[in-house]
Design an enzyme around this catalytic site. Structure first.
Site, PDB file in Angstrom:
ATOM      1  CG  MET A  44      -1.906  -1.176   1.201  1.00  0.00           C
ATOM      2  SD  MET A  44      -3.427  -0.879   2.123  1.00  0.00           S
ATOM      3  CE  MET A  44      -2.805  -0.600   3.760  1.00  0.00           C
ATOM      4  N   GLY A  45       2.165   1.073  -0.314  1.00  0.00           N
ATOM      5  CA  GLY A  45       3.043   2.225  -0.460  1.00  0.00           C
ATOM      6  C   GLY A  45       3.514   2.806   0.857  1.00  0.00           C
ATOM      7  CD  GLU A  49      15.645  -0.689   4.897  1.00  0.00           C
ATOM      8  OE1 GLU A  49      15.884  -1.890   4.688  1.00  0.00           O
ATOM      9  OE2 GLU A  49      16.062   0.224   4.165  1.00  0.00           O
ATOM     10  N   GLY A  50      10.697  -2.686   5.761  1.00  0.00           N
ATOM     11  CA  GLY A  50       9.942  -3.941   5.689  1.00  0.00           C
ATOM     12  C   GLY A  50       9.588  -4.261   4.241  1.00  0.00           C
ATOM     13  CG  HIS A  51       6.785  -1.749   2.179  1.00  0.00           C
ATOM     14  ND1 HIS A  51       6.678  -0.599   2.919  1.00  0.00           N
ATOM     15  CD2 HIS A  51       5.552  -2.308   2.174  1.00  0.00           C
ATOM     16  CE1 HIS A  51       5.434  -0.455   3.341  1.00  0.00           C
ATOM     17  NE2 HIS A  51       4.720  -1.479   2.907  1.00  0.00           N
ATOM     18  CD  GLN A 166       5.185 -14.562  10.581  1.00  0.00           C
ATOM     19  OE1 GLN A 166       5.032 -15.121   9.489  1.00  0.00           O
ATOM     20  NE2 GLN A 166       4.490 -14.894  11.662  1.00  0.00           N
ATOM     21  CE  LYS A 167       3.483  -4.288  11.710  1.00  0.00           C
ATOM     22  NZ  LYS A 167       2.516  -3.778  10.801  1.00  0.00           N
TER      23      LYS A 167
HETATM   24  P1  AMP Z   1       1.432  -2.792   3.501  1.00  0.00           P
HETATM   25  O1  AMP Z   1       1.982  -1.768   2.579  1.00  0.00           O
HETATM   26  O2  AMP Z   1       1.433  -2.354   4.939  1.00  0.00           O
HETATM   27  O3  AMP Z   1       0.124  -3.374   3.050  1.00  0.00           O
HETATM   28  O4  AMP Z   1       2.460  -3.997   3.478  1.00  0.00           O
HETATM   29  C1  AMP Z   1       2.846  -4.613   2.290  1.00  0.00           C
HETATM   30  C2  AMP Z   1       3.624  -5.862   2.591  1.00  0.00           C
HETATM   31  O5  AMP Z   1       4.755  -5.531   3.386  1.00  0.00           O
HETATM   32  C3  AMP Z   1       2.810  -6.876   3.407  1.00  0.00           C
HETATM   33  O6  AMP Z   1       3.105  -8.181   2.962  1.00  0.00           O
HETATM   34  C4  AMP Z   1       3.319  -6.666   4.801  1.00  0.00           C
HETATM   35  O7  AMP Z   1       3.210  -7.815   5.624  1.00  0.00           O
HETATM   36  C5  AMP Z   1       4.768  -6.337   4.532  1.00  0.00           C
HETATM   37  N1  AMP Z   1       5.326  -5.603   5.676  1.00  0.00           N
HETATM   38  C6  AMP Z   1       4.809  -4.516   6.280  1.00  0.00           C
HETATM   39  N2  AMP Z   1       5.564  -4.145   7.335  1.00  0.00           N
HETATM   40  C7  AMP Z   1       6.578  -5.045   7.404  1.00  0.00           C
HETATM   41  C8  AMP Z   1       7.702  -5.225   8.281  1.00  0.00           C
HETATM   42  N3  AMP Z   1       7.924  -4.408   9.297  1.00  0.00           N
HETATM   43  N4  AMP Z   1       8.522  -6.255   8.041  1.00  0.00           N
HETATM   44  C9  AMP Z   1       8.304  -7.115   7.005  1.00  0.00           C
HETATM   45  N5  AMP Z   1       7.274  -6.995   6.141  1.00  0.00           N
HETATM   46  C10 AMP Z   1       6.422  -5.980   6.333  1.00  0.00           C
END
Ligand code: AMP
Length: 297
Positions: A44-45, A49-51, A166-167
């Site tokens: 979702m942008g 660092e997770g992304h 995994q978050k």
């Molecule tokens: P989002 O943009 O929040 O929908 O997240 C997109 C992807 O990034 C999803 O698969 C989340 O699980 C992953 N994600 C978000 N935050 C983290 C994080 N801190 N560490 C690892 N992956 C993450």
């Protein structure tokens, strides 16, 4: 078009957002015919660092990397933060290019949910009506929104591998179920939660936290660490109690703090040799935060 991990790397228009499904499909047609492997990272942008960890894994493992960038209204409840969800497409496109993403698919809402749109993909049962899907809390509509858009992305991109964090452990369980149940030919890869140096799980929603809330928010990861350590020594109930004490000490009231079977999300009292997920959700200031720890036997 050139793509892949080639050395030297050849940039394609990585930092350009593709808005239409048709354009994305035709960009993927040639590579697919040549048999290249395609990795998809849905986001979702407001990248952090997770992304980036997901994008880098995709870059290493796949010939062609597609990142989707779509703030999906269908997964936000009434009164949730859809309208203030942080966005910075320009920065996201730059970071995606730096991470070696080949194509960014960033469709407008009307392209994903055109007039007359009436289909929902729903994973039923105990995976979506507990924790984040508990009807008394966020509700199963959240996951209906997630699975519907992820199914559409899988159909549009046709990835060989899709990467998730995994978050969002429950999201992972739900998507794995959907892929199995609907025979979707994609491999799901799950990467560990990336954290700030003080333990806070990275999240686009951390942007909502002011400095004092940011400090309080560290209670979630502290609580999960305490849960894991105590659970290993004294069992799950003691682990949950230790986590609850950490949260209380920081003045954080959990929306839920529960131990569940990591795969089917059934409630568990003890691990019985299976991986256990301890998951927490809590509101800290203006942010609703989630975090979890997986305790492997
Ligand atoms: P989002 O943009 O929040 O929908 O997240 C997109 C992807 O990034 C999803 O698969 C989340 O699980 C992953 N994600 C978000 N935050 C983290 C994080 N801190 N560490 C690892 N992956 C993450």
């Amino acid at each position: 078009m050139t793509y892949g991990t080639g050395n030297p790397p050849v940039a394609i228009s990585a930092a350009r957002a593709i808005r239409s499904r048709q354009e994305l499909r035709s960009a993927l047609e040639g590579p697919r015919r040549e048999g290249v492997s395609i990795g998809l990272v849905p986001t979702m942008g407001y990248l952090h660092e997770g992304h980036l960890s997901l994008l880098r894994a995709a870059r290493v493992e796949c010939d062609l990397v597609v990142m989707s960038l779509f703030v999906n209204p269908a997964q936000f409840g009434a009164g949730e933060d859809l309208n203030r969800y942080p966005r910075d497409e320009e920065r996201d496109l730059r970071l995606a290019a730096e991470a070696g993403v080949d194509l960014v698919y960033a469709p407008p809402v009307e392209a994903v949910y055109p007039e007359g749109f009436a289909t929902r993909v729903e994973v039923g049962g105990g995976l979506t009506d507990v924790l984040d899907g508990d009807p008394a809390r966020r509700g199963p509509a959240h996951f209906r929104g997630v699975t519907t858009v992820v199914a559409k992305l899988f159909n549009t991109v046709g990835p060989d591998v899709a990467y998730f964090g995994q978050k969002d452990a429950q999201q992972v369980a739900v998507i794995r179920r959907m892929v199995r149940d609907l025979d979707i030919p994609v491999r799901i890869e799950v990467l560990p939660t990336v954290r700030e140096p003080d333990g806070l799980a990275m999240s686009s929603r951390n942007a909502y936290l002011d400095p004092r809330e940011r400090e309080r928010a560290t209670a979630l990861s502290r609580a999960l660490r305490a849960a894991e350590e105590t659970a290993r020594a004294e069992g799950l109930a003691a682990g949950l109690a230790a986590a609850g004490a950490e949260l209380r000490a920081a003045g954080v009231e959990p929306e839920y703090l529960e131990a569940r079977d990591a795969e089917n999300l059934n409630p568990v009292a003890e691990s019985n040799g299976r991986p256990v997920l301890i998951a927490v959700a809590a509101r800290v200031g203006g942010a609703r935060l989630i975090d979890n720890v997986l305790i492997k036997p």
